[in-house]
Structure formats: structure tokens, C-alpha cells
Design a protein around this motif. Structure first.
Motif, PDB file in Angstrom:
ATOM      1  N   TYR A  30     -37.971  89.144 -96.610  1.00 33.28           N
ATOM      2  CA  TYR A  30     -39.199  88.118 -95.949  1.00 33.28           C
ATOM      3  C   TYR A  30     -38.799  88.313 -94.318  1.00 33.28           C
ATOM      4  CZ  TYR A  30     -41.337  83.770 -94.342  1.00 33.28           C
ATOM      5  OH  TYR A  30     -42.193  82.795 -93.727  1.00 33.28           O
ATOM      6  N   GLY A  32     -42.074  86.862 -92.348  1.00 34.89           N
ATOM      7  CA  GLY A  32     -42.860  86.037 -91.835  1.00 34.89           C
ATOM      8  C   GLY A  32     -44.216  85.907 -92.837  1.00 34.89           C
ATOM      9  N   SER A  33     -44.808  84.706 -92.176  1.00 34.06           N
ATOM     10  CA  SER A  33     -46.058  84.407 -93.097  1.00 34.06           C
ATOM     11  C   SER A  33     -47.107  83.721 -92.126  1.00 34.06           C
ATOM     12  CB  SER A  33     -45.690  83.616 -94.313  1.00 34.06           C
ATOM     13  OG  SER A  33     -44.914  82.534 -93.879  1.00 34.06           O
ATOM     14  N   SER A  34     -48.345  83.613 -92.535  1.00 34.50           N
ATOM     15  CA  SER A  34     -49.314  82.832 -91.817  1.00 34.50           C
ATOM     16  C   SER A  34     -50.519  82.530 -92.695  1.00 34.50           C
ATOM     17  CB  SER A  34     -49.820  83.463 -90.569  1.00 34.50           C
ATOM     18  OG  SER A  34     -50.425  84.749 -91.002  1.00 34.50           O
ATOM     19  N   TYR A  49     -45.109  88.620 -95.358  1.00 39.31           N
ATOM     20  CA  TYR A  49     -44.764  89.930 -94.961  1.00 39.31           C
ATOM     21  C   TYR A  49     -43.401  90.162 -95.274  1.00 39.31           C
ATOM     22  CZ  TYR A  49     -48.958  89.201 -91.871  1.00 39.31           C
ATOM     23  OH  TYR A  49     -50.044  89.065 -91.593  1.00 39.31           O
ATOM     24  N   ASN A  87     -43.881  91.738 -87.540  1.00 43.62           N
ATOM     25  CA  ASN A  87     -44.672  91.105 -88.735  1.00 43.62           C
ATOM     26  C   ASN A  87     -46.041  91.255 -88.043  1.00 43.62           C
ATOM     27  OD1 ASN A  87     -44.757  88.917 -87.141  1.00 43.62           O
ATOM     28  ND2 ASN A  87     -43.006  88.245 -88.289  1.00 43.62           N
ATOM     29  N   ASN A  89     -49.963  88.880 -86.719  1.00 39.69           N
ATOM     30  CA  ASN A  89     -50.675  87.608 -87.111  1.00 39.69           C
ATOM     31  C   ASN A  89     -52.153  88.262 -87.479  1.00 39.69           C
ATOM     32  OD1 ASN A  89     -49.001  86.156 -85.569  1.00 39.69           O
ATOM     33  ND2 ASN A  89     -49.569  87.116 -83.524  1.00 39.69           N
ATOM     34  N   ASN A 104     -47.103  91.960 -84.190  1.00 39.69           N
ATOM     35  CA  ASN A 104     -45.709  91.448 -83.383  1.00 39.69           C
ATOM     36  C   ASN A 104     -44.852  92.406 -83.224  1.00 39.69           C
ATOM     37  OD1 ASN A 104     -47.194  88.790 -83.084  1.00 39.69           O
ATOM     38  ND2 ASN A 104     -46.584  88.139 -85.058  1.00 39.69           N
ATOM     39  N   ASP A 106     -40.963  93.990 -82.584  1.00 43.07           N
ATOM     40  CA  ASP A 106     -39.548  93.834 -82.784  1.00 43.07           C
ATOM     41  C   ASP A 106     -38.791  94.575 -81.784  1.00 43.07           C
ATOM     42  OD1 ASP A 106     -37.138  93.352 -83.632  1.00 43.07           O
ATOM     43  OD2 ASP A 106     -37.345  94.674 -85.534  1.00 43.07           O
TER      44      ASP A 106
END
Length: 511
Positions: A30, A32-34, A49, A87, A89, A104, A106
Motif C-alpha cells: 500500500y 496511498g489513496s485518495s 495505489y 503514487n 493525485n 508524486n 519518490d
């Protein structure tokens, strides 16, 4: 681990909440998430993600999982992307039922030298109806020709192109917006010896033929210089602010409404009192550390904007102004709210200072269906020289229909050191008539000496205020991250210190 129903049952939440285990949705890690939102800001669902690791020295494998707003899994897809992507947006859903993923970076994926040699991480798009992912393409316009923009370049190659471009005596620049009907709206201008001229908005039909052109700033020899900034546009209108300058001094301002089909100016409102407020402050509203705060809302019958208010000779804001534009009458109205309007309700200085080096830093703006604007602040002390920043009480300014200060409500909370803010987020309720906002506070437990983070859920419905509180952290057991959910709910993500437990849960609000 403490059980959720023991915690939430204390405050009357529904025990029939929807849940999902993020750790069980994918075999990847895991990352990230939105939320995924419709164009009208209504929640569609969530995107999560997962990272599967490198395939080769420049490519990694990832997976997205789509959940609906009830946390049911509805789609997923494994795809390849650049190794420097952490990840994404995602944008709002467009008319093609697509979302755009913006990477985004890394920073731990490699050195800067390595990054310069790699192709820049590219945007992607997901068709939600077909569950297909592909590269997102931009359209470029130059030499009167539309084409797909070239994006397959390294950071180093782009730098070299930019240096070569800056050496040219005359540079052409353009931005292309693809409308819902497939036609194009183009903004173009020229740069000659660092001076900008021949600015134009151009509308094209489906055959890529020019329909209309709105031009300004044609003569580089004159002293006056013009700029425009689009405040909002839809399939029918463009709303913009236009500024006229001589050298660095603003000489006049006006608000424009253009018919997007014909280019005809439908409204032209001169702004005369530009010493007290500057229409350009509508373009962005920022807090004390430069973070953006949403300052506009579009309704069927009106546009409402909030801007910082300045007086000539003073560098700090003295308050705010509200600008309402009535779409039906083509009339605009400005109203000013000064910090000193709150003098009889709290200690406050002309520039928003509230004592002991604290100032009111804006955190959120609530623009309701009737046009009233409420403003959330946090008492904040920022040290620009490496000292400790401190955040403390929240302060809510509630205004009436004339943007006059109706009430000041203070929410006391403990000081947070080196935390930018304890304010979290907000959500409109009941067709923008009411609202709910969330903040956290680090407090000592009444029954023990332990300190926990508590979540405060605050609703204002029909003008009445209600507040509830839940524990969202325990030093040994769990930590909970609250997020926006569908109307009337809050999304709570709970995980333990080892991340072996990673669950999202929807809980109904009590209002």
C-alpha cells in the motif's frame, strides 16, 4: 487492539458501518489513496495505489484499486510506470468519465543525477467505465496547427530545450483547453525581450477553424500593460479579472464575462476602489505558510469569491472581501470584512494579530448556498528563523448576508508545537445549506494520565452547532486517519504500528 465498536458506540455512531481491509485488496505494498470526485465535488469513490517493485532499472509495476463510495471494490488494474513515481493525485471526473493521475515523485528512488537521465514521470488517465489506463495526452498549438504534445523526454533534455528557447528574441507560448464538445480554447501570447504582448483567447470549432478571438496588450510601445486571469469557465462563459498597469502601479481593474460561443463581452464591471482591495487577490488565497485555501464557489445562479483585503502602504492584510457575481443580472457586488470588526468579540489587531506573537491564519472558507461566507482561522505563531511554530485555538467568523460579522466562535485546544495545523477538512451538507468540519486535539484522557489525539466533528445545521468527539490514537494500539466521505459520513482509516492491520471504515455522522 481495541475494538472499534467499543470506541464508537460511546458516541452513538451507527454500528452497521461499511468496512474494507486495504491490506487484503492487493498483494502489493500500500502506497496511498485518495477520494475520486465528480465535477460538482460530489464523492464518487476512492482510488488506492499499490507498489509491486521494480521491473528493470527505470520501470516499476503498480496497481490501482477503485472503491465506490460505500467501500465496495468495483475495479482494479496492474500497470507499469516510471520508477520515480511514489503514487498519484487524481483530478475530478471529466465528461468522458475519466480521471487523470498526476505523479508524486519518490525522492528515495534514486539520486538526482539518475533522475535527470530518466524520462520524466508522465500523467496517466483511467476510464472508469471501461477500467482502462493509458497515458494522458496534451494538445499543443503552434504555427496554426494542433498536435499531440511531445512528452517522451528526460529532465536533462527538457532543461536543454528551455535554455535554447530563452536565447530566442521572440518566443511564442500557448495553452490549449479541450472543451467537452471536443473543440479547443487557446490562450496565446508572445515574449519579446522579456516583454509580453499580443495576448489572445481564441475559440475554435470542431473543424479547428477559428470562431472568435479576444485580444489585448497589443502595443509594446505604450506605457500601459494589461494582464488577464481566468477565474472560472464552463461550456457557456469565461469569467476573468483584467488588470491595467503603468510600470508597477495598478491604474484600473475590471471583471469580465465572455460568451464562450461568440466571444462577446456580456459583462464588464470596473473595480474602482483598488487601493482598499485588489481583484488579483481573488486568484489565490493562502495561509501564513503559503498553502492554498479554496476561496471560490460556483452556483447555478452566482459566483462567490473571497479575497484578502489590503490598504495602500500596508504589507499585511487587514481583512477580506467577498465578491458576488449574479449570473442572471450580470451585476457584481463587493463587501469588506475587517479584522477590527471583531474587536468587541475578541482581542484582535488590525492585521489579525491576537497577542503573544500569534496571528489568525486562515484554514478554510465555507461558502453556503445563500452566498454567506464563514471563515475558519487558527491561532498560529510562525518562526521563519528555525524556531518552533505553534498552533492553538481555532476561531470561526460567521457572517450575515451582507458579509457583516455576525458571530465569533472560538474552539479552545492544546498547543501543537512544530505542527502546521490541527484543522483537518470540511464538507457541505444538504445542497450547500449546512456544513460539517473536522479538527483534532492532543488531550489528556479523563480517566488516565495518557494523552491521545481526539477527533472533533462539528456540524452547523439550520444555524445550530453540534459537536462530537472520538479518540483517534493510542500510543500502543492504533492510529486512525480521518478523511472525507460521502455526505453524512466520515472515512476512518485505522492501522497499527506494524501496518499489519490497515482498515478503512465509513461511519455515519450524528446531525
Amino acid at each position: 487492539m481495541k475494538k472499534w465498536y467499543l470506541l464508537l458506540g460511546l458516541i452513538g455512531f451507527s454500528v452497521m458501518a461499511q468496512t474494507n481491509d486495504l491490506a487484503a485488496l492487493s498483494s502489493g505494498t500500500y502506497v496511498g489513496s485518495s477520494g475520486i470526485f465528480e465535477k460538482n465535488n460530489e464523492l464518487f469513490g476512492y482510488i488506492v495505489y499499490y507498489d509491486y517493485g521494480l521491473i528493470d532499472k527505470s520501470t516499476k509495476k503498480m496497481e490501482y484499486v477503485i472503491l465506490d463510495k460505500n467501500l465496495n471494490k468495483v475495479a482494479n488494474q496492474v500497470f507499469e510506470t516510471e520508477k520515480f513515481v511514489a503514487n498519484y493525485n487524481c483530478t475530478r471526473i471529466n465528461h468522458k468519465r475519466e480521471i487523470e493521475l498526476r505523479p508524486n515523485l519518490d525522492n528515495l528512488a534514486g539520486s538526482f543525477a539518475d533522475f535527470r537521465k530518466q524520462k520524466l514521470p508522465q500523467r496517466r488517465k483511467i476510464n472508469l467505465e471501461k477500467n482502462e489506463i493509458s497515458l494522458a495526452e496534451d494538445i499543443c498549438y503552434e504555427n496554426k496547427i494542433f498536435s499531440v504534445c511531445e512528452t517522451d523526454k528526460t529532465f536533462k533534455e527538457l532543461q536543454q530545450e528551455q535554455r535554447a528557447d530563452r536565447k530566442k528574441d521572440l518566443r511564442y507560448q500557448s495553452d490549449v483547453v479541450v472543451m467537452e464538445d471536443g473543440t479547443y480554447l487557446v490562450y496565446e501570447f508572445y515574449i519579446e525581450n522579456d516583454k509580453v504582448s499580443d495576448n489572445a483567447y481564441i475559440k475554435f470549432d470542431k473543424d479547428n477553424k477559428e470562431v472568435w478571438r479576444y485580444e489585448y496588450n497589443k502595443d509594446l510601445g505604450k506605457k500601459q500593460f494589461e494582464t488577464t486571469s481566468v477565474l472560472n469557465f464552463d461550456q457557456e462563459n469565461i469569467y476573468m479579472a483584467q488588470t491595467f498597469r503603468e510600470k508597477n502601479k495598478i491604474t484600473s481593474l475590471k471583471f469580465l464575462r465572455l460568451d464562450i460561443k461568440t466571444g462577446k463581452v456580456l459583462a464588464e464591471i470596473p473595480i474602482e476602489n483598488f487601493d482598499a482591495f485588489n481583484l488579483n487577490n481573488i486568484l489565490s488565497l493562502r495561509d501564513s505558510e503559503g498553502y492554498p485555501v479554496g476561496n471560490r464557489k460556483v452556483f447555478d445562479d452566482k459566483l462567490v469569491f473571497l479575497g484578502s483585503c489590503f490598504e495602500e502602504g500596508k504589507s499585511r492584510s487587514i481583512g477580506f472581501y467577498r465578491f458576488i457575481f449574479d449570473k442572471n443580472t450580470n451585476q457584481g457586488r463587493f463587501d469588506i470584512l475587517k479584522f477590527t470588526d471583531a474587536e468587541n468579540k475578541m482581542f484582535i489587531k488590525e492585521d489579525g494579530g491576537v497577542g503573544d506573537d500569534f496571528s489568525l491564519s486562515i484554514r478554510d472558507v465555507y461558502i453556503l448556498a445563500d452566498g454567506t461566507v464563514n471563515i475558519m482561522f487558527e491561532k498560529y505563531k510562525f518562526n521563519a528563523y528555525g524556531g518552533r511554530s505553534v498552533a492553538t485555538d481555532l476561531v470561526l467568523f460567521k457572517t450575515d448576508s451582507d458579509f457583516g460579522l455576525k458571530e465569533v466562535k472560538i474552539f479552545p485546544k492544546a498547543k501543537s508545537v512544530n505542527q502546521r495545523s490541527d484543522y483537518l477538512f470540511s464538507q457541505y451538507l444538504n445542497n450547500n445549506k449546512d456544513l460539517v468540519f473536522f479538527y483534532r486535539d492532543y488531550e489528556k484522557d479523563e480517566n488516565s494520565s495518557k494523552k491521545n489525539w481526539n477527533l472533533y466533528i462539528n456540524t452547523i445545521k439550520d444555524g445550530k452547532f453540534n459537536q462530537e468527539k472520538i479518540v483517534i490514537s493510542s500510543k500502543k494500539d492504533f492510529y486512525i486517519v480521518p478523511s472525507l466521505a460521502k455526505e453524512g459520513y466520515v472515512l476512518l482509516r485505522e492501522y497499527n504500528k506494524d501496518y499489519k492491520y490497515n482498515q478503512v471504515r465509513l461511519e455515519r455522522l450524528n446531525y
